[in-house]
Design an enzyme around this catalytic site. Structure first.
Site, PDB file in Angstrom:
ATOM      1  N   HIS A 126      -7.563  -4.985  -6.156  1.00 28.28           N
ATOM      2  CA  HIS A 126      -6.790  -3.535  -5.907  1.00 28.28           C
ATOM      3  C   HIS A 126      -7.730  -3.196  -4.698  1.00 28.28           C
ATOM      4  O   HIS A 126      -7.794  -1.854  -4.485  1.00 28.28           O
ATOM      5  CB  HIS A 126      -6.817  -2.662  -6.936  1.00 28.28           C
ATOM      6  CG  HIS A 126      -5.539  -1.842  -6.959  1.00 28.28           C
ATOM      7  ND1 HIS A 126      -4.568  -1.974  -7.758  1.00 28.28           N
ATOM      8  CD2 HIS A 126      -5.377  -0.961  -6.116  1.00 28.28           C
ATOM      9  CE1 HIS A 126      -3.646  -0.983  -7.677  1.00 28.28           C
ATOM     10  NE2 HIS A 126      -4.162  -0.392  -6.641  1.00 28.28           N
ATOM     11  N   THR A 134       1.674  -5.208 -10.913  1.00 32.49           N
ATOM     12  CA  THR A 134       0.258  -4.908 -10.862  1.00 32.49           C
ATOM     13  C   THR A 134      -0.268  -4.640 -12.317  1.00 32.49           C
ATOM     14  O   THR A 134       0.160  -3.669 -12.786  1.00 32.49           O
ATOM     15  CB  THR A 134       0.021  -3.560  -9.740  1.00 32.49           C
ATOM     16  OG1 THR A 134       0.813  -3.908  -8.574  1.00 32.49           O
ATOM     17  CG2 THR A 134      -1.182  -3.490  -9.704  1.00 32.49           C
ATOM     18  N   VAL A 161      -9.852  -9.277   3.527  1.00 30.55           N
ATOM     19  CA  VAL A 161      -9.332 -10.323   4.704  1.00 30.55           C
ATOM     20  C   VAL A 161      -9.110  -9.466   5.928  1.00 30.55           C
ATOM     21  O   VAL A 161      -8.356  -8.639   5.921  1.00 30.55           O
ATOM     22  CB  VAL A 161      -8.211 -10.952   4.361  1.00 30.55           C
ATOM     23  CG1 VAL A 161      -7.877 -12.087   5.318  1.00 30.55           C
ATOM     24  CG2 VAL A 161      -8.486 -11.515   3.032  1.00 30.55           C
ATOM     25  N   ARG A 192     -11.961   7.390  -7.778  1.00 30.32           N
ATOM     26  CA  ARG A 192     -12.214   7.428  -6.231  1.00 30.32           C
ATOM     27  C   ARG A 192     -12.773   8.707  -5.948  1.00 30.32           C
ATOM     28  O   ARG A 192     -11.709   9.811  -5.922  1.00 30.32           O
ATOM     29  CB  ARG A 192     -10.785   6.964  -5.578  1.00 30.32           C
ATOM     30  CG  ARG A 192     -10.046   5.801  -5.880  1.00 30.32           C
ATOM     31  CD  ARG A 192      -8.935   5.385  -5.515  1.00 30.32           C
ATOM     32  NE  ARG A 192      -8.495   4.543  -6.273  1.00 30.32           N
ATOM     33  CZ  ARG A 192      -6.925   4.021  -6.335  1.00 30.32           C
ATOM     34  NH1 ARG A 192      -6.118   4.847  -5.612  1.00 30.32           N
ATOM     35  NH2 ARG A 192      -6.548   2.956  -7.118  1.00 30.32           N
ATOM     36  N   SER A 221       0.672  -1.194  -0.039  1.00 32.62           N
ATOM     37  CA  SER A 221      -0.142  -0.027  -0.104  1.00 32.62           C
ATOM     38  C   SER A 221       0.992   1.444  -0.098  1.00 32.62           C
ATOM     39  O   SER A 221       1.889   1.422   0.701  1.00 32.62           O
ATOM     40  CB  SER A 221      -0.873   0.076   1.264  1.00 32.62           C
ATOM     41  OG  SER A 221      -0.394  -0.136   2.219  1.00 32.62           O
ATOM     42  N   ALA A 222       0.526   2.216  -0.801  1.00 29.83           N
ATOM     43  CA  ALA A 222       1.331   3.179  -1.114  1.00 29.83           C
ATOM     44  C   ALA A 222       1.275   4.350  -0.046  1.00 29.83           C
ATOM     45  O   ALA A 222       0.598   4.241   0.988  1.00 29.83           O
ATOM     46  CB  ALA A 222       0.755   4.092  -2.343  1.00 29.83           C
ATOM     47  N   LEU A 275       5.574  -3.539  -8.443  1.00 23.49           N
ATOM     48  CA  LEU A 275       6.067  -2.667  -9.588  1.00 23.49           C
ATOM     49  C   LEU A 275       4.724  -2.108 -10.263  1.00 23.49           C
ATOM     50  O   LEU A 275       3.965  -2.866 -10.785  1.00 23.49           O
ATOM     51  CB  LEU A 275       6.714  -3.552 -10.482  1.00 23.49           C
ATOM     52  CG  LEU A 275       7.314  -2.730 -11.682  1.00 23.49           C
ATOM     53  CD1 LEU A 275       8.468  -2.057 -11.500  1.00 23.49           C
ATOM     54  CD2 LEU A 275       8.022  -3.793 -12.674  1.00 23.49           C
ATOM     55  N   TYR A 276       4.960  -0.738 -10.574  1.00 23.64           N
ATOM     56  CA  TYR A 276       3.928  -0.165 -11.566  1.00 23.64           C
ATOM     57  C   TYR A 276       4.944   0.043 -12.790  1.00 23.64           C
ATOM     58  O   TYR A 276       5.963   0.537 -12.585  1.00 23.64           O
ATOM     59  CB  TYR A 276       3.475   1.041 -11.072  1.00 23.64           C
ATOM     60  CG  TYR A 276       2.404   1.133  -9.978  1.00 23.64           C
ATOM     61  CD1 TYR A 276       1.221   0.344 -10.467  1.00 23.64           C
ATOM     62  CD2 TYR A 276       2.123   1.634  -8.767  1.00 23.64           C
ATOM     63  CE1 TYR A 276      -0.192   0.142  -9.730  1.00 23.64           C
ATOM     64  CE2 TYR A 276       1.016   1.419  -8.036  1.00 23.64           C
ATOM     65  CZ  TYR A 276       0.226   0.693  -8.420  1.00 23.64           C
ATOM     66  OH  TYR A 276      -1.136   0.517  -7.591  1.00 23.64           O
ATOM     67  N   LYS A 287      -0.424  -9.569 -10.138  1.00 24.25           N
ATOM     68  CA  LYS A 287      -1.322  -8.962  -9.052  1.00 24.25           C
ATOM     69  C   LYS A 287      -2.517  -8.264  -9.934  1.00 24.25           C
ATOM     70  O   LYS A 287      -2.232  -7.145 -10.524  1.00 24.25           O
ATOM     71  CB  LYS A 287      -0.642  -8.056  -8.174  1.00 24.25           C
ATOM     72  CG  LYS A 287      -1.617  -7.370  -7.123  1.00 24.25           C
ATOM     73  CD  LYS A 287      -0.762  -6.804  -6.194  1.00 24.25           C
ATOM     74  CE  LYS A 287      -1.614  -5.856  -5.268  1.00 24.25           C
ATOM     75  NZ  LYS A 287      -2.294  -4.886  -5.484  1.00 24.25           N
ATOM     76  N   ARG A 296      -5.515  -2.520   3.781  1.00 24.32           N
ATOM     77  CA  ARG A 296      -5.885  -1.655   4.911  1.00 24.32           C
ATOM     78  C   ARG A 296      -5.650  -1.393   6.219  1.00 24.32           C
ATOM     79  O   ARG A 296      -5.316  -0.709   7.023  1.00 24.32           O
ATOM     80  CB  ARG A 296      -7.506  -1.272   4.586  1.00 24.32           C
ATOM     81  CG  ARG A 296      -7.721  -0.724   3.300  1.00 24.32           C
ATOM     82  CD  ARG A 296      -9.031  -0.074   3.193  1.00 24.32           C
ATOM     83  NE  ARG A 296      -9.530   0.297   1.857  1.00 24.32           N
ATOM     84  CZ  ARG A 296      -9.509  -0.309   0.734  1.00 24.32           C
ATOM     85  NH1 ARG A 296      -9.400  -1.770   0.748  1.00 24.32           N
ATOM     86  NH2 ARG A 296      -9.908   0.195  -0.424  1.00 24.32           N
ATOM     87  N   SER A 346       5.163  -1.096  -1.917  1.00 27.69           N
ATOM     88  CA  SER A 346       4.703  -0.331  -2.952  1.00 27.69           C
ATOM     89  C   SER A 346       5.842   0.310  -3.624  1.00 27.69           C
ATOM     90  O   SER A 346       6.716   0.917  -3.293  1.00 27.69           O
ATOM     91  CB  SER A 346       3.904   0.514  -2.616  1.00 27.69           C
ATOM     92  OG  SER A 346       3.138   1.375  -3.641  1.00 27.69           O
TER      93      SER A 346
HETATM   94  C1  FNR Z   1      -3.474  -0.236  -2.350  1.00 29.19           C
HETATM   95  N1  FNR Z   1      -3.168  -1.036  -3.281  1.00 29.19           N
HETATM   96  C2  FNR Z   1      -2.091  -1.087  -3.986  1.00 29.19           C
HETATM   97  N2  FNR Z   1      -1.741  -1.934  -4.725  1.00 29.19           N
HETATM   98  C3  FNR Z   1      -0.727  -1.777  -5.486  1.00 29.19           C
HETATM   99  O1  FNR Z   1      -0.309  -2.942  -6.553  1.00 29.19           O
HETATM  100  N3  FNR Z   1       0.181  -0.981  -5.569  1.00 29.19           N
HETATM  101  C4  FNR Z   1      -0.124   0.057  -4.421  1.00 29.19           C
HETATM  102  O2  FNR Z   1       0.707   1.168  -4.520  1.00 29.19           O
HETATM  103  C5  FNR Z   1      -1.192  -0.050  -3.765  1.00 29.19           C
HETATM  104  N4  FNR Z   1      -1.563   1.155  -2.774  1.00 29.19           N
HETATM  105  C6  FNR Z   1      -2.681   1.100  -2.019  1.00 29.19           C
HETATM  106  C7  FNR Z   1      -2.908   2.104  -1.155  1.00 29.19           C
HETATM  107  C8  FNR Z   1      -4.091   1.848  -0.306  1.00 29.19           C
HETATM  108  C9  FNR Z   1      -4.186   2.866   0.748  1.00 29.19           C
HETATM  109  C10 FNR Z   1      -4.766   0.630  -0.419  1.00 29.19           C
HETATM  110  C11 FNR Z   1      -6.031   0.769   0.425  1.00 29.19           C
HETATM  111  C12 FNR Z   1      -4.489  -0.157  -1.381  1.00 29.19           C
HETATM  112  C13 FNR Z   1      -3.914  -2.311  -3.113  1.00 29.19           C
HETATM  113  C14 FNR Z   1      -3.292  -3.464  -2.082  1.00 29.19           C
HETATM  114  O3  FNR Z   1      -2.315  -3.782  -2.455  1.00 29.19           O
HETATM  115  C15 FNR Z   1      -4.317  -4.625  -1.974  1.00 29.19           C
HETATM  116  O4  FNR Z   1      -4.620  -5.032  -3.063  1.00 29.19           O
HETATM  117  C16 FNR Z   1      -5.573  -4.384  -1.253  1.00 29.19           C
HETATM  118  O5  FNR Z   1      -5.637  -3.246  -0.364  1.00 29.19           O
HETATM  119  C17 FNR Z   1      -6.391  -5.478  -0.605  1.00 29.19           C
HETATM  120  O6  FNR Z   1      -7.380  -5.215   0.122  1.00 29.19           O
HETATM  121  P1  FNR Z   1      -7.914  -4.732   1.507  1.00 29.19           P
HETATM  122  O7  FNR Z   1      -7.123  -5.663   2.505  1.00 29.19           O
HETATM  123  O8  FNR Z   1      -7.402  -3.261   1.649  1.00 29.19           O
HETATM  124  O9  FNR Z   1      -9.065  -4.900   1.583  1.00 29.19           O
END
Ligand code: FNR
Length: 367
Positions: free
Chosen positions: A254, A155, A288, A164, A78-79, A128-129, A230, A309, A106
């Protein structure tokens, strides 16, 4: 207040964080139907526990891409975690290492791959993006490899950023005292303020919309690290991912932040597992929050799960300690679920330990 489950961190984070930051972490796309569904779907899967099995010893250990970890519960990328807590990704990395599990960093972290590596030992994956400028990508992947990251989570669900609406209303942008640390030296570390979500504009400007299966192959020419794809939620893409050489699949929507009205990941899981035919491991993330959720995912064929989260919310509440507690609570709940279901090791968790609304009745009623 004593915290007894991971969901409770969300309210604390909401109280503590600036609205712009909390909304960015919490939001899903558009109507947020998938956001609710990621949680709701778990409530439609029930247990068929087995009894009178000696469960005095429970082994939750597993192996992911050859790396032994203490439990099948890992951390999703998560970023921008320093918006939650000054220690951001460092705290997450330390908490994951202490729990003996994997952290995924991230691309858009507010700490660099080198900085996270310097927090100490630990098994880490790099998310990776793919940027339009492939030199940037190649450099970053090399840096992650050099810093000791063990896999790339590519990703694939983000050719554009999902809509959003809270981020649009808040004109979300990275606070000026932070940067996307991995890109700092490349002049891509800042996010401009826009008449929109600043992140959506950043993605539109930098992220490569042309990304295709050929690029999964290209990635293998620039790194020897295994690649997890992913963002797969269909059988068709599972087969293509395996053909393209991926070492594993992460069933993910995501965190419901991209395309709204895709199914909950737990609903899509079995389709992917069946298509993978055991050729590569299948993982899941999305909603989860309980040990019972972890068990359900494993019973439906996942090799492990990732949480998103709960990490940022617990970071906001209590820093590293919070993330440690989240991992510990998930672990304890999962262990208890195994014991109460009569499973002593992960391989004893089977499809017969759960039933779903899409299963045919096992005993047909007499007409
Ligand atoms: C993410 N997710 C995400 N995925 C990714 O590939 N690169 C990223 O930078 C991010 N950043 C990100 C920020 C935030 C605030 C959230 C909530 C999510 C998605 C993340 O990897 C994952 O797929 C989900 O968060 C899983 O769901 P839950 O556990 O948040 O319900």
């Amino acid at each position: 207040m004593e915290i007894t489950n991971v969901e409770e961190y969300q309210e604390i984070a909401k109280q503590k964080l600036p609205k712009m930051v909390y909304d960015y972490y919490a939001s899903g796309a558009e109507d947020q139907w998938t956001l609710q569904e990621n949680r709701n779907a778990f409530t439609r899967i029930l247990f068929r526990p087995r009894i009178l099995i000696d469960v005095s010893k429970i082994d939750m250990t597993t192996t992911v891409l050859g790396f032994k970890i203490s439990m099948p519960i890992m951390i999703a990328p998560s970023a921008m975690q320093k918006m939650a807590h000054p220690e951001g990704e460092y705290a997450t990395a330390r908490a994951a290492a202490a729990a003996g599990t994997i952290m995924t960093l991230s691309s858009w972290a507010t700490s660099s791959v080198e900085e996270v590596a310097s927090t100490g030992p630990g098994i880490r994956f790099f998310q990776l993006y793919v940027y339009k400028d492939r030199n940037v990508v190649a450099q970053l992947v090399r840096r992650a490899e050099k810093a000791g990251f063990k896999a790339i989570a590519l990703t694939v669900d983000t050719p554009r950023l999902g809509r959003r609406e809270a981020d649009i209303k808040n004109r979300f942008t990275l606070p000026p005292y932070l940067t996307l640390k991995n890109f700092e030296g490349l002049d891509l570390g800042k996010m401009d303020k826009a008449d929109d979500s600043g992140l959506a504009s950043y993605v539109a400007g930098q992220i490569d919309r042309t990304l295709s299966w050929q690029d999964v192959k290209w990635l293998q020419t620039i790194t020897s690290l295994p690649i997890l794809v992913k963002g797969v939620i269909t059988a068709e893409d599972t087969r293509l991912a395996i053909q393209a050489g991926s070492a594993g699949i992460i069933v993910s929507n995501h965190g419901a932040r991209q395309l709204d009205y895709v199914p909950a990941t737990i609903m899509a899981l079995e389709e992917v597992v069946k298509a993978a035919q055991g050729r590569v491991p299948v993982f899941l993330d999305g909603g989860v929050r309980r040990g019972t959720d972890v068990f359900k995912a494993l019973a439906l064929g996942a090799s492990g799960i990732f949480i998103g989260r709960p990490v940022v919310f617990s970071l906001a509440a209590e820093g590293e300690l919070g993330v440690r507690k989240v991992l510990q609570m998930m672990r304890d709940e999962f262990e208890l679920t195994m014991a109460l279901s009569g499973c002593r090791s992960l391989k004893e968790i089977t499809r017969d330990h759960v039933f779903t609304e899409w299963d045919r009745p096992r005993v047909l009623p007499r007409l």
